[in-house]
Design a protein around this motif. Sequence first.
Motif, PDB file in Angstrom:
ATOM      1  N   LEU A  20     -31.728  45.831 -30.457  1.00  0.00           N
ATOM      2  CA  LEU A  20     -31.033  47.078 -30.092  1.00  0.00           C
ATOM      3  C   LEU A  20     -31.723  47.823 -28.951  1.00  0.00           C
ATOM      4  O   LEU A  20     -31.223  48.845 -28.481  1.00  0.00           O
ATOM      5  CB  LEU A  20     -30.953  48.018 -31.303  1.00  0.00           C
ATOM      6  N   ARG A  26     -26.727  46.889 -26.589  1.00  0.00           N
ATOM      7  CA  ARG A  26     -26.020  47.951 -27.337  1.00  0.00           C
ATOM      8  C   ARG A  26     -24.586  48.096 -26.830  1.00  0.00           C
ATOM      9  O   ARG A  26     -23.659  48.294 -27.611  1.00  0.00           O
ATOM     10  CB  ARG A  26     -26.763  49.286 -27.192  1.00  0.00           C
ATOM     11  N   LEU A  29     -22.435  45.381 -28.251  1.00  0.00           N
ATOM     12  CA  LEU A  29     -22.085  45.688 -29.645  1.00  0.00           C
ATOM     13  C   LEU A  29     -21.016  46.765 -29.717  1.00  0.00           C
ATOM     14  O   LEU A  29     -20.078  46.679 -30.522  1.00  0.00           O
ATOM     15  CB  LEU A  29     -23.332  46.149 -30.416  1.00  0.00           C
ATOM     16  N   ALA A  30     -21.138  47.786 -28.861  1.00  0.00           N
ATOM     17  CA  ALA A  30     -20.160  48.878 -28.887  1.00  0.00           C
ATOM     18  C   ALA A  30     -18.776  48.372 -28.471  1.00  0.00           C
ATOM     19  O   ALA A  30     -17.762  48.746 -29.068  1.00  0.00           O
ATOM     20  CB  ALA A  30     -20.621  50.013 -27.970  1.00  0.00           C
ATOM     21  N   ARG A  92     -18.704  41.311 -33.945  1.00  0.00           N
ATOM     22  CA  ARG A  92     -19.750  42.222 -34.404  1.00  0.00           C
ATOM     23  C   ARG A  92     -19.822  42.182 -35.930  1.00  0.00           C
ATOM     24  O   ARG A  92     -18.785  42.171 -36.600  1.00  0.00           O
ATOM     25  CB  ARG A  92     -19.383  43.631 -33.908  1.00  0.00           C
ATOM     26  N   ILE A  97     -25.230  45.607 -39.145  1.00  0.00           N
ATOM     27  CA  ILE A  97     -25.685  46.749 -38.344  1.00  0.00           C
ATOM     28  C   ILE A  97     -25.975  47.948 -39.251  1.00  0.00           C
ATOM     29  O   ILE A  97     -27.007  48.614 -39.113  1.00  0.00           O
ATOM     30  CB  ILE A  97     -24.640  47.092 -37.261  1.00  0.00           C
TER      31      ILE A  97
ATOM     32  N   ARG B 105     -27.011  55.444 -33.005  1.00  0.00           N
ATOM     33  CA  ARG B 105     -25.715  55.196 -33.648  1.00  0.00           C
ATOM     34  C   ARG B 105     -24.570  55.402 -32.651  1.00  0.00           C
ATOM     35  O   ARG B 105     -23.634  54.604 -32.584  1.00  0.00           O
ATOM     36  CB  ARG B 105     -25.537  56.100 -34.865  1.00  0.00           C
ATOM     37  N   LEU B 108     -24.175  52.504 -30.377  1.00  0.00           N
ATOM     38  CA  LEU B 108     -23.592  51.309 -30.986  1.00  0.00           C
ATOM     39  C   LEU B 108     -22.091  51.473 -31.206  1.00  0.00           C
ATOM     40  O   LEU B 108     -21.395  50.512 -31.515  1.00  0.00           O
ATOM     41  CB  LEU B 108     -24.287  51.013 -32.321  1.00  0.00           C
ATOM     42  N   ASN B 114     -24.957  54.457 -23.729  1.00  0.00           N
ATOM     43  CA  ASN B 114     -26.179  53.685 -23.597  1.00  0.00           C
ATOM     44  C   ASN B 114     -27.088  54.087 -22.452  1.00  0.00           C
ATOM     45  O   ASN B 114     -28.049  53.399 -22.144  1.00  0.00           O
ATOM     46  CB  ASN B 114     -25.853  52.198 -23.566  1.00  0.00           C
TER      47      ASN B 114
END
Lengths: 121, 121
Positions: A20, A26, A29-30, A92, A97, B105, B108, B114
């Motif tokens: 992460l 990141r 993942l988002a 994901r 997570i 959080r 993500l 980010n």
Amino acid sequence: MTIEGTLDPACGLDEGIKALAHPVRRAILAKLREPERYFAAQAQPLSLGVCAGQIEQSCPLSQSSISAHLAALQAAGLISGRRVGPYVFFKRDDEAIERLLALLRAALDQPACNSEPVQSS
Amino acid sequence: MTIEGTLDPACGLDEGIKALAHPVRRAILAKLREPERYFAAQAQPLSLGVCAGQIEQSCPLSQSSISAHLAALQAAGLISGRRVGPYVFFKRDDEAIERLLALLRAALDQPACNSEPVQSS
């Protein structure tokens, strides 16, 4: 009193947090959280996951860099990969997570929680 | 669509997460959460913080390793250090840790999060 038991290099929590620690990982993942929003152009059904090629196209980085980031996320158990013919589709893993974030919080509250494995395997 | 704006090397979120990626640093943060429990032997008042020497004594690592871990935590803004005479006393910054976890959080969940800085400075 020592910080014994906290130096296990195989600790899944360490690997998960390191995964992460990079903004591109990141961001991947988002985006994988909302495939319909970010990868609507994919020809194959998004129910399969998001094709590595689509993820590569969404990032201003080389294919090899994105492959390495995807491999790191997969090794940490935060995404799953599935090969279908010539393609690999990624999803994901929301549960992994959430588990990682919960373990991170526990590790910041209790010294003894710093050697807990993240992945069930 | 690209993951632009996510490669800022000065990003505080990256530095904060990296600081949490080592079990000894997490264990130090966890112990600093309860100084009365883990550092009761300290001669100076715990209201000053916990002396670097006390933290070193609680870890099975060299003084230089612990110093480096403390420096990493301080650089990430997760602990504060205060010099009093020959001693440096450290305190956990609960607000900074909560801010970091909240930003993690958010990062993500939303690709655009980010490149958010963690530290207000």
